[in-house]
Design a protein around this motif. Structure first.
Motif, mmCIF file in Angstrom:
data_model
loop_
_atom_site.group_PDB
_atom_site.id
_atom_site.type_symbol
_atom_site.label_atom_id
_atom_site.label_comp_id
_atom_site.label_asym_id
_atom_site.label_seq_id
_atom_site.Cartn_x
_atom_site.Cartn_y
_atom_site.Cartn_z
ATOM 1 N N ILE A 106 66.383 44.514 63.554
ATOM 2 C CA ILE A 106 65.871 45.646 64.089
ATOM 3 C C ILE A 106 64.735 44.495 64.603
ATOM 4 N N GLU A 107 64.111 44.281 65.601
ATOM 5 C CA GLU A 107 62.845 43.479 66.099
ATOM 6 C C GLU A 107 61.934 44.122 65.621
ATOM 7 N N TYR A 109 52.876 39.076 65.085
ATOM 8 C CA TYR A 109 54.019 38.524 64.520
ATOM 9 C C TYR A 109 54.941 39.248 64.973
ATOM 10 N N THR A 110 56.449 38.663 65.054
ATOM 11 C CA THR A 110 57.817 39.208 64.896
ATOM 12 C C THR A 110 58.077 39.358 64.206
ATOM 13 N N ASN A 111 59.319 40.163 63.192
ATOM 14 C CA ASN A 111 59.897 40.005 62.372
ATOM 15 C C ASN A 111 61.393 40.703 62.636
ATOM 16 N N VAL A 112 62.126 39.789 62.423
ATOM 17 C CA VAL A 112 63.721 40.523 62.832
ATOM 18 C C VAL A 112 63.901 40.418 61.146
ATOM 19 N N TYR A 113 64.955 41.966 61.296
ATOM 20 C CA TYR A 113 65.439 42.540 59.980
ATOM 21 C C TYR A 113 66.793 42.767 60.118
ATOM 22 N N MET A 114 67.764 42.220 59.324
ATOM 23 C CA MET A 114 69.303 42.558 59.637
ATOM 24 C C MET A 114 69.390 43.846 58.343
ATOM 25 N N ILE A 115 69.219 44.842 58.606
ATOM 26 C CA ILE A 115 69.401 46.020 57.910
ATOM 27 C C ILE A 115 70.258 46.980 57.488
ATOM 28 N N ASP A 116 70.940 47.604 56.526
ATOM 29 C CA ASP A 116 72.022 48.516 56.200
ATOM 30 C C ASP A 116 71.780 49.306 56.309
ATOM 31 N N LEU A 117 71.332 50.603 56.463
ATOM 32 C CA LEU A 117 71.282 52.010 56.746
ATOM 33 C C LEU A 117 71.665 53.054 55.516
ATOM 34 N N PRO A 118 71.363 53.797 54.161
ATOM 35 C CA PRO A 118 71.691 54.828 53.585
ATOM 36 C C PRO A 118 72.464 55.813 54.626
ATOM 37 N N THR A 153 69.428 57.047 60.897
ATOM 38 C CA THR A 153 69.950 57.230 61.870
ATOM 39 C C THR A 153 69.425 55.604 62.521
ATOM 40 N N TYR A 154 69.437 54.673 63.161
ATOM 41 C CA TYR A 154 68.333 53.874 63.545
ATOM 42 C C TYR A 154 67.204 54.239 65.089
ATOM 43 N N PRO A 155 67.789 54.775 66.021
ATOM 44 C CA PRO A 155 66.951 55.707 66.788
ATOM 45 C C PRO A 155 65.952 56.826 65.998
ATOM 46 N N GLN A 156 65.781 56.858 64.429
ATOM 47 C CA GLN A 156 65.266 58.011 63.580
ATOM 48 C C GLN A 156 64.352 56.330 63.425
ATOM 49 N N VAL A 157 64.690 55.909 62.539
ATOM 50 C CA VAL A 157 64.064 54.344 61.838
ATOM 51 C C VAL A 157 62.987 54.071 63.113
ATOM 52 N N ILE A 158 63.375 53.235 64.247
ATOM 53 C CA ILE A 158 62.655 53.628 65.534
ATOM 54 C C ILE A 158 61.459 53.916 65.685
ATOM 55 N N GLU A 159 61.557 55.420 66.053
ATOM 56 C CA GLU A 159 60.836 56.746 65.604
ATOM 57 C C GLU A 159 59.381 56.288 64.756
ATOM 58 N N ASP A 160 60.709 56.024 63.701
ATOM 59 C CA ASP A 160 59.273 56.247 62.402
ATOM 60 C C ASP A 160 58.547 54.861 61.983
ATOM 61 N N LEU A 161 59.015 54.720 62.960
ATOM 62 C CA LEU A 161 58.138 53.212 62.454
ATOM 63 C C LEU A 161 57.225 53.149 63.599
ATOM 64 N N SER A 162 57.613 53.533 64.799
ATOM 65 C CA SER A 162 56.686 53.094 65.561
ATOM 66 C C SER A 162 54.947 54.019 65.581
ATOM 67 N N ILE A 189 59.833 48.006 68.979
ATOM 68 C CA ILE A 189 60.822 47.888 68.268
ATOM 69 C C ILE A 189 62.112 47.939 68.611
ATOM 70 N N ARG A 190 62.506 47.283 69.161
ATOM 71 C CA ARG A 190 63.843 47.507 69.274
ATOM 72 C C ARG A 190 65.206 47.177 68.768
ATOM 73 N N MET A 191 66.357 47.533 68.913
ATOM 74 C CA MET A 191 67.329 46.934 68.221
ATOM 75 C C MET A 191 68.223 45.709 69.103
ATOM 76 N N LEU A 192 68.731 45.150 67.976
ATOM 77 C CA LEU A 192 69.053 44.330 68.865
ATOM 78 C C LEU A 192 70.696 43.465 68.192
#
Length: 234
Positions: free
Chosen positions: A158-159, A199-208, A212-221, A229-232
């Protein structure tokens, strides 16, 4: 002895390639891929036509050899010659469906499906119906069923682009901790735009499980400091 294909046989083979290529193309079209219904139909029919031509060339060579036995050592017909050109040439079309952008690659499955459909068309054109039907079922199984049966847990990137480093970074890390998100790697970058630090951070993450990744993006936004925020793809 007439070794030529009948009009009925040619029509049947072309019709089969139309139906099979179209059904595979519909699946790609449904997923909004670069090559869809018409592309797969044309690839399958085109491969069938090439195979039909090769079959006809072989039949003509054999007919001439039967009519003129004295030329049998001169007349040659390689059944694999045109087919080999299709197999190598279809790679250029498949490469055109692969989209490479900043840190992401899309279209590999579509490129593979085009290559497989070309092989399917060749088998139909050569008259190998059992191979064609089995291949058709296998291709559809790979596109429609495998992903549902085999759920492979994968790491994603996630960027996140943001301002106000300390407050935003604390918000992001707290969110990861609260939701049991494991961070495998971080890439940090900073740019200066109109005297502002971006600032731009690219996180390599493992979700429990259950997140879901769309949920993570929505929460962080929800943070007003995060501008993008975008998936890579890895």
């Amino acid at each position: 002895m007439n070794l030529d294909l009948s009009l009925f046989e040619i029509t049947v083979r072309l019709f089969l390639s139309l139906i099979m290529g179209g059904m595979i193309g519909m699946e790609r079209e449904y997923r909004n891929q670069p090559a869809g219904l018409r592309t797969h139909i044309l690839v399958c029919i085109g491969s069938t036509v090439i195979a039909l031509i090769q079959v006809q060339i072989a039949a003509s060579a054999l007919s001439y050899a039967l009519i003129y036995p004295e030329l049998s050592t001169v007349i040659r017909s390689d059944q694999a010659r045109l087919i080999a050109q299709v197999v190598s040439g279809i790679g250029f079309l498949g490469a055109g469906t692969i989209i490479v952008s900043d840190r992401s690659i899309r279209g590999l499955t579509t490129a593979a499906s085009i290559w497989a459909v070309a092989g399917l068309g060749l088998s139909i054109g050569m008259g190998y119906y059992m191979i064609a039907i089995s291949s058709f079922i296998g291709i559809l199984f790979a596109l429609l069923v495998v992903k549902r049966l085999v759920n492979i847990k994968t790491l994603k990137k996630i960027e996140i682009r943001y301002v106000h480093k300390e407050a935003t970074k604390e918000f992001i890390l707290n969110y990861f901790v609260e939701n049991n998100i494991r961070v495998e790697d971080v890439i940090f970058n900073v740019d200066i735009v109109d005297d502002y630090l971006i600032y731009t951070n690219v996180y390599m993450i493992d979700l429990p499980k259950g997140l879901t990744y769309p949920q993570v993006i929505e929460d962080l936004s929800l943070s007003k400091n995060i501008t993008k925020i975008r998936m890579l793809d890895l």
